[in-house]
Design an enzyme around this catalytic site. Sequence first.
Site, PDB file in Angstrom:
ATOM      1  N   HIS A   1      -8.419  -5.706   9.934  1.00  0.00           N
ATOM      2  CA  HIS A   1      -8.677  -6.805   9.007  1.00  0.00           C
ATOM      3  C   HIS A   1      -8.562  -8.177   9.662  1.00  0.00           C
ATOM      4  O   HIS A   1      -9.128  -9.155   9.165  1.00  0.00           O
ATOM      5  CB  HIS A   1      -7.703  -6.733   7.827  1.00  0.00           C
ATOM      6  CG  HIS A   1      -7.883  -5.515   6.972  1.00  0.00           C
ATOM      7  ND1 HIS A   1      -7.023  -4.430   7.030  1.00  0.00           N
ATOM      8  CD2 HIS A   1      -8.827  -5.193   6.052  1.00  0.00           C
ATOM      9  CE1 HIS A   1      -7.423  -3.519   6.163  1.00  0.00           C
ATOM     10  NE2 HIS A   1      -8.512  -3.937   5.565  1.00  0.00           N
TER      11      HIS A   1
ATOM     12  N   ASN B   1      -3.039  -4.197  -1.617  1.00  0.00           N
ATOM     13  CA  ASN B   1      -4.322  -4.196  -2.329  1.00  0.00           C
ATOM     14  C   ASN B   1      -4.666  -2.833  -2.907  1.00  0.00           C
ATOM     15  O   ASN B   1      -5.230  -2.727  -4.006  1.00  0.00           O
ATOM     16  CB  ASN B   1      -5.440  -4.697  -1.414  1.00  0.00           C
ATOM     17  CG  ASN B   1      -5.542  -3.929  -0.114  1.00  0.00           C
ATOM     18  OD1 ASN B   1      -4.603  -3.929   0.695  1.00  0.00           O
ATOM     19  ND2 ASN B   1      -6.663  -3.275   0.130  1.00  0.00           N
TER      20      ASN B   1
ATOM     21  N   ASP C   1       0.866  -1.183   0.000  1.00  0.00           N
ATOM     22  CA  ASP C   1       0.000   0.000   0.000  1.00  0.00           C
ATOM     23  C   ASP C   1       0.898   1.226   0.000  1.00  0.00           C
ATOM     24  O   ASP C   1       0.899   2.054   0.911  1.00  0.00           O
ATOM     25  CB  ASP C   1      -0.977   0.003   1.173  1.00  0.00           C
ATOM     26  CG  ASP C   1      -2.227  -0.834   0.890  1.00  0.00           C
ATOM     27  OD1 ASP C   1      -2.290  -1.450  -0.205  1.00  0.00           O
ATOM     28  OD2 ASP C   1      -3.123  -0.875   1.734  1.00  0.00           O
TER      29      ASP C   1
END
Length: 333
Positions: free
Chosen positions: A225, A122, A84
């Site tokens: 998460h 992601n 990221d």
Amino acid sequence: MADFIFKNNSMALVLVICSFGLCLVSTHAELQRFEQPAKTEGTLSFLVLGDWGRKGAFNQSEVAVQMGRVGEKMDIDFVVSTGDNFYDNGLTGKQDRAFVESFTQIYTANSLQKQWYSVLGNHDYRGNAEAQLSRQLRKIDSRWLCLRSFIVNSELAEIFFVDTTPFVKSYFTDAEGHTYDWRGIGSPRDYIANLLKDLKLALSESKAKWKIVVGHHAIRSIGHHGDTEELVRKLHPILKANNVDFYMNGHDHCLEHISDTESPIQFLTSGAGSKAWRGDIKEQNRDGLKFFYDGQGFMSVQLTQNEAEIAFYDVSGNVLHRWTTTKLFHSSS
């Protein structure tokens, strides 16, 4: 204070010579290998940062300043990025100014002018993922090296970088309105199978004193998460079987240390390079939890032949948690 701290092979042809004395060589497996010499006294030190690229916002610039100070004190050899790298949706292309504004113009300290080894997260896949892998970015800033999966070898330690985003099924089945750049992946099933095969082979053949695996997603986390079930099932058994010492990741915007209850593996989260998630903590499965911090910061790693020291720092450079282990006994303090 709002901060919350919970403590409890044969190599073949040399293909290219890069900057910082770095060499890329090919192996019989698919994973590219980069040689990163340790210091002359046989030690290795580096910083680990994740989830950072916001053009200096959300304390990214403040974290960068402290990284520079710690990096100088430690005389670091390189920096690891756990992914990221650019928010919110990666880079738009090779000429995207976000690369310079979130990387080159932020990490300006002399001590940080070393090789940066990066994986994709992601959010990076939501933009032009191929752009981050491009050699064109290395021409703009020679520190930058980002590939899907690869190996960095310093003899003392081998670091295996793993592209974890394609493991997560929901990115394919429930993208929540996001568009992912899956070029270069093809069939996710085949991609994952081949990657795990190459990783397993490379780990089994490694003669390094310390084995480290880096991915974007956590195997174990009590952050937002939580555990990544696909990695728990597919990656964790390979790490255990091949005596991996550390798994380092980002994804959850926190700093975290969890000891595996099934092996000597230490799960280390460094995903606090800019925006952090205050108070976003899962109550379940705290087994092995040694440290958790929901503010911004980064991590350092120092390795010798017989000892490893891990330290976590906040946005002011304060040491929040320090942990050491000896290779002979896997003891910690």
